[in-house]
Design an enzyme around this catalytic site. Structure first.
Site, PDB file in Angstrom:
ATOM      1  N   CYS A   1      51.535  35.004  34.529  1.00 45.32           N
ATOM      2  CA  CYS A   1      51.382  36.302  33.862  1.00 45.32           C
ATOM      3  C   CYS A   1      50.089  36.945  34.362  1.00 45.32           C
ATOM      4  O   CYS A   1      49.579  36.560  35.420  1.00 45.32           O
ATOM      5  CB  CYS A   1      51.437  36.170  32.336  1.00 45.32           C
ATOM      6  SG  CYS A   1      50.096  35.207  31.595  1.00 45.32           S
TER       7      CYS A   1
ATOM      8  N   ARG B   1      51.115  34.827  27.629  1.00 46.08           N
ATOM      9  CA  ARG B   1      52.522  34.539  27.894  1.00 46.08           C
ATOM     10  C   ARG B   1      52.767  33.277  28.715  1.00 46.08           C
ATOM     11  O   ARG B   1      53.578  32.424  28.315  1.00 46.08           O
ATOM     12  CB  ARG B   1      53.171  35.752  28.608  1.00 46.08           C
ATOM     13  CG  ARG B   1      53.295  36.977  27.724  1.00 46.08           C
ATOM     14  CD  ARG B   1      53.597  38.232  28.529  1.00 46.08           C
ATOM     15  NE  ARG B   1      52.484  38.590  29.408  1.00 46.08           N
ATOM     16  CZ  ARG B   1      52.493  39.581  30.288  1.00 46.08           C
ATOM     17  NH1 ARG B   1      53.576  40.307  30.433  1.00 46.08           N
ATOM     18  NH2 ARG B   1      51.429  39.850  31.022  1.00 46.08           N
TER      19      ARG B   1
ATOM     20  N   ASP C   1      53.614  42.341  27.276  1.00 47.07           N
ATOM     21  CA  ASP C   1      52.291  41.738  27.130  1.00 47.07           C
ATOM     22  C   ASP C   1      51.846  41.899  25.673  1.00 47.07           C
ATOM     23  O   ASP C   1      51.668  43.027  25.206  1.00 47.07           O
ATOM     24  CB  ASP C   1      51.319  42.456  28.072  1.00 47.07           C
ATOM     25  CG  ASP C   1      49.978  41.765  28.123  1.00 47.07           C
ATOM     26  OD1 ASP C   1      49.679  40.969  27.201  1.00 47.07           O
ATOM     27  OD2 ASP C   1      49.229  42.018  29.067  1.00 47.07           O
TER      28      ASP C   1
HETATM   29  P1  4NP Z   1      48.804  37.548  29.400  1.00 43.20           P
HETATM   30  O1  4NP Z   1      48.082  38.653  28.503  1.00 43.20           O
HETATM   31  O2  4NP Z   1      48.979  38.176  30.777  1.00 43.20           O
HETATM   32  O3  4NP Z   1      50.099  37.304  28.732  1.00 43.20           O
HETATM   33  O4  4NP Z   1      47.901  36.346  29.434  1.00 43.20           O
HETATM   34  C1  4NP Z   1      46.865  39.222  28.871  1.00 43.20           C
HETATM   35  C2  4NP Z   1      45.688  38.656  28.443  1.00 43.20           C
HETATM   36  C3  4NP Z   1      44.473  39.218  28.783  1.00 43.20           C
HETATM   37  C4  4NP Z   1      44.438  40.354  29.562  1.00 43.20           C
HETATM   38  C5  4NP Z   1      45.615  40.918  29.990  1.00 43.20           C
HETATM   39  C6  4NP Z   1      46.831  40.349  29.647  1.00 43.20           C
HETATM   40  N1  4NP Z   1      43.196  40.957  29.890  1.00 43.20           N
HETATM   41  O5  4NP Z   1      43.204  42.056  30.461  1.00 43.20           O
HETATM   42  O6  4NP Z   1      42.136  40.375  29.607  1.00 43.20           O
END
Ligand code: 4NP
Length: 155
Positions: free
Chosen positions: A9, A15, A123
């Site tokens: 992800c 995720r 997300d």
């Molecule tokens: P993930 O969610 O891609 O599902 O882990 C996110 C967690 C943090 C960030 C973006 C997406 N961030 O920009 O810090």
């Protein structure tokens, strides 16, 4: 040798840690290895988001010991299957591919439920706890299909 699956992800804290924990729980450990990574670098070395740890725990999975890492080009050589959560992850991963074989390893995870539709796992980072429930359910269903496919093919 174990069959190796990578979940990808953006941050590797919401995720893909869930996808890793869920799929690993559905496959025999002696035959399959499941890992996860993020395309971004913000959360290298970090634990999963508290809300992902909580929804996993509610479903009897412990993902609290995972640590964030960034996707790297050599992952194409290490892993047999690479599942990405959304189309933006897909594009970011494909940019690092060296050849058509690398590209062929990369699949949108929800295409396992809705073939060829390229549906994103939303997300949940900036949303509410509710978003994590929904993501868990989507990933659990997709991983049922993946586990069935992989066990049929490799065992
Ligand atoms: P993930 O969610 O891609 O599902 O882990 C996110 C967690 C943090 C960030 C973006 C997406 N961030 O920009 O810090």
């Amino acid at each position: 040798m174990a069959v190796k699956i990578l979940m990808v992800c953006l941050g590797n804290i919401c995720r893909s840690p869930l996808a890793e924990g869920i799929l690993a729980s559905k496959l025999p450990k002696n035959k399959f290895t499941v890992d996860s990574a993020g395309t971004g670098s913000w959360h290298i070395g970090h634990s999963p988001d508290k809300r992902s740890i909580a929804i996993a725990k509610k479903n009897n999975l412990d993902i609290s010991q995972q640590k964030g890492r960034q996707f790297k080009t050599t992952d194409f050589d290490t892993f047999d299957y690479i599942y990405v959560m959304d189309s933006s992850n897909y594009n970011d991963v494909i940019k690092l591919a060296k050849n058509p074989e690398d590209i062929a390893k990369v699949k949108m995870i929800l295409n396992e439920l809705f073939p060829n539709e390229n549906v994103d796992v939303p997300d949940p980072y900036y949303g509410t706890t509710n978003g994590f429930d929904l993501v868990y359910k989507m990933l659990d269903e997709a991983c049922n299909n993946i586990a069935q496919k992989l066990t049929t093919k490799h065992i």
